[in-house]
Scaffold this motif. Sequence first.
Motif, mmCIF file in Angstrom:
data_model
loop_
_atom_site.group_PDB
_atom_site.id
_atom_site.type_symbol
_atom_site.label_atom_id
_atom_site.label_comp_id
_atom_site.label_asym_id
_atom_site.label_seq_id
_atom_site.Cartn_x
_atom_site.Cartn_y
_atom_site.Cartn_z
ATOM 1 N N LEU A 53 0.948 -0.959 2.513
ATOM 2 C CA LEU A 53 0.142 -0.358 1.445
ATOM 3 C C LEU A 53 -0.655 -1.482 0.789
ATOM 4 C CD1 LEU A 53 2.836 1.835 -0.374
ATOM 5 C CD2 LEU A 53 1.320 2.530 1.457
ATOM 6 N N TRP A 54 -1.874 -1.209 0.432
ATOM 7 C CA TRP A 54 -2.659 -2.220 -0.299
ATOM 8 C C TRP A 54 -3.454 -1.571 -1.409
ATOM 9 C CZ3 TRP A 54 -7.799 -1.262 -0.411
ATOM 10 C CH2 TRP A 54 -8.355 -0.547 0.667
ATOM 11 N N CYS A 55 -3.842 -2.402 -2.365
ATOM 12 C CA CYS A 55 -4.736 -1.954 -3.423
ATOM 13 C C CYS A 55 -5.551 -3.171 -3.845
ATOM 14 C CB CYS A 55 -3.970 -1.369 -4.602
ATOM 15 S SG CYS A 55 -2.773 -2.472 -5.320
ATOM 16 N N SER A 56 -6.699 -2.929 -4.395
ATOM 17 C CA SER A 56 -7.536 -4.072 -4.766
ATOM 18 C C SER A 56 -8.345 -3.761 -6.010
ATOM 19 C CB SER A 56 -8.456 -4.458 -3.598
ATOM 20 O OG SER A 56 -9.401 -3.435 -3.390
ATOM 21 N N ALA A 57 -8.721 -4.824 -6.715
ATOM 22 C CA ALA A 57 -9.569 -4.717 -7.915
ATOM 23 C C ALA A 57 -10.217 -6.073 -8.135
ATOM 24 C CB ALA A 57 -8.726 -4.327 -9.117
ATOM 25 N N ASN A 82 -8.637 -10.546 -3.886
ATOM 26 C CA ASN A 82 -8.582 -9.385 -4.776
ATOM 27 C C ASN A 82 -7.726 -8.266 -4.211
ATOM 28 O OD1 ASN A 82 -10.172 -10.443 -6.804
ATOM 29 N ND2 ASN A 82 -12.089 -9.709 -5.910
ATOM 30 N N ASN A 83 -6.956 -8.596 -3.200
ATOM 31 C CA ASN A 83 -6.208 -7.573 -2.459
ATOM 32 C C ASN A 83 -4.700 -7.790 -2.596
ATOM 33 O OD1 ASN A 83 -5.524 -5.601 -0.645
ATOM 34 N ND2 ASN A 83 -6.689 -6.439 1.081
ATOM 35 N N ALA A 84 -3.985 -6.744 -2.970
ATOM 36 C CA ALA A 84 -2.521 -6.807 -3.091
ATOM 37 C C ALA A 84 -1.909 -5.960 -1.986
ATOM 38 C CB ALA A 84 -2.103 -6.277 -4.452
ATOM 39 N N THR A 85 -0.926 -6.492 -1.280
ATOM 40 C CA THR A 85 -0.314 -5.716 -0.190
ATOM 41 C C THR A 85 1.210 -5.758 -0.261
ATOM 42 O OG1 THR A 85 -0.363 -7.635 1.268
ATOM 43 C CG2 THR A 85 -2.169 -6.075 1.527
ATOM 44 N N ILE A 86 1.834 -4.698 0.225
ATOM 45 C CA ILE A 86 3.276 -4.728 0.506
ATOM 46 C C ILE A 86 3.448 -4.233 1.935
ATOM 47 C CG2 ILE A 86 4.080 -4.412 -1.869
ATOM 48 C CD1 ILE A 86 4.735 -1.449 -1.067
HETATM 49 C C1 LIG Z 1 -6.297 -5.486 2.000
HETATM 50 O O1 LIG Z 1 -5.386 -5.998 2.972
HETATM 51 C C2 LIG Z 1 -5.002 -5.076 3.985
HETATM 52 C C3 LIG Z 1 -3.937 -5.729 4.834
HETATM 53 O O2 LIG Z 1 -4.184 -7.050 5.119
HETATM 54 C C4 LIG Z 1 -6.226 -4.632 4.748
HETATM 55 O O3 LIG Z 1 -5.857 -3.736 5.758
HETATM 56 C C5 LIG Z 1 -7.215 -3.987 3.785
HETATM 57 O O4 LIG Z 1 -8.384 -3.591 4.461
HETATM 58 C C6 LIG Z 1 -7.544 -4.920 2.646
HETATM 59 N N1 LIG Z 1 -8.341 -4.182 1.663
HETATM 60 C C7 LIG Z 1 -9.477 -4.678 1.173
HETATM 61 C C8 LIG Z 1 -10.175 -3.810 0.174
HETATM 62 O O5 LIG Z 1 -9.913 -5.747 1.489
#
Ligand SMILES: *[C@@H]1O[C@H](CO)[C@@H](O)[C@H](O)[C@H]1NC(C)=O
Length: 274
Positions: A53-57, A82-86
Amino acid sequence: PSLLSTSLAMWWVVVAALLHSVEGAVSPPQYLNVTSARSSSIHPLHIKNPLTLWCSADGLKSAKFVHLSKEKKIHPAKITGNNATITIDSPTVLYAGDYRCEMEAKGGMKTETTSVYVRPVVHTELVEKVDEKEGENFIVDMTAIVLTEGGSFNITCPAFSHPLPKIKWTKNGNILTLSSRISLSGDRLTITGVDFSDEGVYSCEAVNEFTVATKTMRPMLKVSRIVTVKSQYAWVWPLAVIIATLLILILVIWFCEIRKKNREKRAATYLAED
Ligand SMILES: *[C@@H]1O[C@H](CO)[C@@H](O)[C@H](O)[C@H]1NC(C)=O
Ligand SMILES: *[C@@H]1O[C@H](CO)[C@@H](O)[C@H](O)[C@H]1NC(C)=O
Ligand SMILES: *[C@@H]1O[C@H](CO)[C@@H](O)[C@H](O)[C@H]1NC(C)=O
């Protein structure tokens, strides 16, 4: 009035810019691809593929995902730009649910919500016999139930899914007719004053619906169990069999004793004759 509308428009531009500065994004809904219908509290069903799962801001500082289930489990996220993932390497079906990503970003706090779906599977507390049949829909037979005449019983549909399933009960393939004795409450079927007419194959059909990548799925799980009813006096028969066996044993022993005594008497007579 034109001045008012101009200033309102200007305010709107400012508000929109502020909103934009904390605008976030989140991974699209996904589903857990289960290939078996069997899960339990002790051995929850695992999924081979990892769950990411990811989210970004903009200006992301920190983030966590909160599983919106009863336990509200928190998963701290890894930040890359700017990207958070688990990533959960071998998730179980119990990881299905909605997740809220809580981000601390440049413009303040920001939350985004996404879903992890799963089709209905059998999830029981107890270890029970579960026979699965292959196919698009999961068809499962569970341990038969023996009810006592006059008693009462609850059967629950052991379906677990996200979103929650719609449940339909059938008896011998027909829609179950409810009565003052047979009632439904949520996923629980209650039978009171059990009689022999309650025997049959009870099935619950659990269907849920979700859309992933514009594809809508309506997977079904059908769980059946055979219900038989035994007489209130069923205990009399095993007792009768035990008593009969004991009587026969006593008779056999008695008979043998008599024969032994007769033989000894005859032997004594021969000795006397000699
Ligand atoms: C954030 O990271 C994930 C996993 O690495 C990727 O699949 C996703 O596209 C990224 N999202 C953005 C907005 O960059
Ligand atoms: C789900 O898993 C099955 C069996 O492992 C595989 O054949 C199928 O392609 C998978 N579906 C998706 C959408 O990943
Ligand atoms: C069935 O469930 C109801 C409601 O929870 C409960 O009152 C009742 O005692 C249960 N009956 C049996 C036989 O477990």
